[in-house]
Each structure stands twice: as C-alpha cells, then as structure tokens.
Design an enzyme around this catalytic site. Structure first.
Site, PDB file in Angstrom:
ATOM      1  N   HIS A   1       0.864  -1.186   0.000  1.00 18.51           N
ATOM      2  CA  HIS A   1       0.000   0.000   0.000  1.00 18.51           C
ATOM      3  C   HIS A   1       0.903   1.238   0.000  1.00 18.51           C
ATOM      4  O   HIS A   1       1.943   1.241   0.670  1.00 18.51           O
ATOM      5  CB  HIS A   1      -0.849   0.068   1.279  1.00 18.51           C
ATOM      6  CG  HIS A   1      -2.112  -0.740   1.263  1.00 18.51           C
ATOM      7  ND1 HIS A   1      -2.562  -1.423   2.371  1.00 18.51           N
ATOM      8  CD2 HIS A   1      -3.053  -0.940   0.289  1.00 18.51           C
ATOM      9  CE1 HIS A   1      -3.720  -2.013   2.085  1.00 18.51           C
ATOM     10  NE2 HIS A   1      -4.025  -1.748   0.828  1.00 18.51           N
TER      11      HIS A   1
ATOM     12  N   CYS B   1      -2.535   3.182   8.971  1.00 18.11           N
ATOM     13  CA  CYS B   1      -3.545   2.224   8.497  1.00 18.11           C
ATOM     14  C   CYS B   1      -4.787   2.229   9.378  1.00 18.11           C
ATOM     15  O   CYS B   1      -5.862   1.858   8.943  1.00 18.11           O
ATOM     16  CB  CYS B   1      -2.988   0.800   8.500  1.00 18.11           C
ATOM     17  SG  CYS B   1      -1.568   0.580   7.463  1.00 18.11           S
TER      18      CYS B   1
HETATM   19  N1  ARG Z   1      -4.208  -6.919   6.825  1.00 15.22           N
HETATM   20  C1  ARG Z   1      -4.543  -5.739   6.094  1.00 15.22           C
HETATM   21  C2  ARG Z   1      -4.466  -6.019   4.595  1.00 15.22           C
HETATM   22  O1  ARG Z   1      -3.591  -6.722   4.177  1.00 15.22           O
HETATM   23  C3  ARG Z   1      -3.652  -4.595   6.467  1.00 15.22           C
HETATM   24  C4  ARG Z   1      -4.079  -3.297   5.852  1.00 15.22           C
HETATM   25  C5  ARG Z   1      -3.124  -2.171   6.108  1.00 15.22           C
HETATM   26  N2  ARG Z   1      -3.667  -0.933   5.688  1.00 15.22           N
HETATM   27  C6  ARG Z   1      -2.986   0.041   5.114  1.00 15.22           C
HETATM   28  N3  ARG Z   1      -3.611   1.164   4.887  1.00 15.22           N
HETATM   29  N4  ARG Z   1      -1.740  -0.080   4.725  1.00 15.22           N
HETATM   30  O2  ARG Z   1      -5.270  -5.558   3.827  1.00 15.22           O
END
Ligand code: ARG
Length: 256
Positions: free
Chosen positions: A158, A251
């Site tokens: 991300h 996040c």
């Molecule tokens: N376990 C989540 C996923 O893989 C973590 C999300 C993290 N969020 C972020 N904005 N980086 O989707």
C-alpha cells in the site's frame, strides 16, 4: 477509527501476515487505545466506526475510503476476504451525510493507496489498487493533479506503507518500494526525505500527521531524528500486534 474488537489473523493476504504469528488480543486492544488517546491528546477529533464480527481488517480504516470535503470514494478491495467491509463503510458514509462514489469493477483500497499532498493526489497502483480506478475518482473528487506511482514490492503493498506526505510539499519516502520512473515523478514534484530500509520495515512511513505532530510506530530512531530536524514532533506508539497484519499507525485512521 474502528476499535479492534474482532481484529485477528483469519487469513493471509500480505507477506507480513503469518499464521504462526497471531496478534495477542489484549495487547492489541491496549495498543489501539494508546493510539486513540495519543491522537486525541494532540487535538485530533476521532469518529468511530462500529466493529463487525467476521471483518478482522475493518480496524484498518485507512482503506475505508478517500475523502475530500463531503465526498467519499468507497473502496473496492482486491481480495474477497475484505470485500465484506465495503457495504459497512458505505452505510457509515451515507448515514454521515457524505456523497459517495463506488466502482466495483476496479480495485481501489482508499487512503491506503491514495494520499493527498496538498491539492495533488498521489495515487498508488500495484498489488492492490488498479491504475484504471483513478479516472472515475479524479472526476468525482474534482482532483486537478494526479501523480500515479507504481509500487513494486510485496512488503510495501500500500502507498501508505512507504510514503507519508508532510506539510509544505515535503514527504517521507522509501524509494525501493517504487518503480524508478515513479520515484523520479515524485522527486520532480515534492521534497522527498528518504528513510532507511530498517525504518521502512518498522513502518515509519505509516504515520498520522496532525499539524506538526507525526504519530508513528516506535522503532525508527533515524526517521525520528529526520523529522525533528525538519521541525516536526514525532510521537511514537508500540503497534506490534497490528504490524503482524501488515498495518501500523496510519492504516488505523482515515482522514475525514
Ligand atoms: N491486513 C490488512 C491487509 O492486508 C492490512 C491493511 C493495512 N492498511 C494500510 N492502509 N496499509 O489488507
């Protein structure tokens, strides 16, 4: 933000998530509360989303939308494991008076992948968000300048895991997470401050900016020094349990 009542490791959709490394429930609750209290103490006003059983990653509200004024883009998750969050988020934004946009045809993971740097939108593409999602978003939010950037690693899946816009056109960045063309595009538009590999892996870029305060996970002393030298106040919280799911401070919060 969304309390971590149902946060757990129920599936693995990024390389940080390992079935043998499950988050500890009580510790996660304590860490979430500390993050919440820290944001409030720094003057942040937090709205809460009700947690839902069976949606363990709803706690990562950064993926819950992309907001500009009273408009919100509802995410379309790349993995079916998270698609159940979409209708929950849609209901929250609708009942809070937002005009919404939702495109089920192209994956888009909200502010996890798209961040405003001033009026420019930095749009991450790669493991999660599709490049094609942005045409409709830019129109709906009336964005004048979009900088697309390609994420090329599995760990920094991300945009908010490897890039953090600060004020005045400055940003923290972990260059290795980006294609070289994308890094050059960002370099040509913003004042970039590079973080080390170690700090990047401690989620230093995954930070919440409140005025001159930068709320981030503990464990990135070099980046803290960089921030202090730039006139910011780094504030750290231990978020070990959420990092087992591939998420840290930013996040867990969505800017409204
Ligand atoms: N376990 C989540 C996923 O893989 C973590 C999300 C993290 N969020 C972020 N904005 N980086 O989707």
């Amino acid at each position: 933000m969304c309390p971590p009542d149902y946060f757990e490791l129920a599936y693995c959709i990024n390389p940080w998530m390992k079935p043998e490394n499950k988050p500890l429930k009580e510790l996660a609750e304590k860490q979430w509360q500390e993050l919440y209290d820290t944001i409030c103490k720094l003057g942040g006003e937090v709205s809460l989303l009700e947690p839902v059983e069976g949606l363990p990653d709803l706690v990562f509200t950064a993926n819950g939308g992309l907001v500009k004024g009273n408009k919100c883009v509802i995410p379309r998750f790349a993995h079916k494991e998270r698609q159940g969050e979409e209708s929950v988020l849609r209901r929250w934004f609708e009942s809070n008076g937002y005009e919404i946009y939702y495109d089920p045809l192209h994956a888009f993971e909200g502010e996890g992948d798209a961040l405003f740097a001033g009026s420019r939108l930095i749009g991450g593409t790669g493991p999660r968000t599709r490049r094609e999602s942005y045409a409709g978003i830019v129109k709906f939010l009336d964005v004048k300048e979009l900088i697309l950037c390609e994420l090329i690693t599995e760990h920094f899946y991300h945009l908010d895991t490897c890039f953090c816009p600060l004020d005045g056109g400055k940003a923290l960045i972990y260059p290795q997470a980006f294609s070289s063309e994308s890094f050059t595009d960002l370099e040509n538009t913003l004042d970039l401050y590079t973080v080390s590999k170690e700090d990047a892996h401690s989620f230093c870029c995954n930070a919440i900016v409140i005025d001159k305060n930068v709320v981030m996970a503990s464990g990135s002393p070099d980046t803290e020094r960089t921030l202090v030298a730039l006139g910011y106040n780094p504030v750290t919280v231990n978020l070990s349990e959420f990092q087992k799911s591939g998420g840290s401070a930013k996040c867990m919060a969505l800017y409204l």
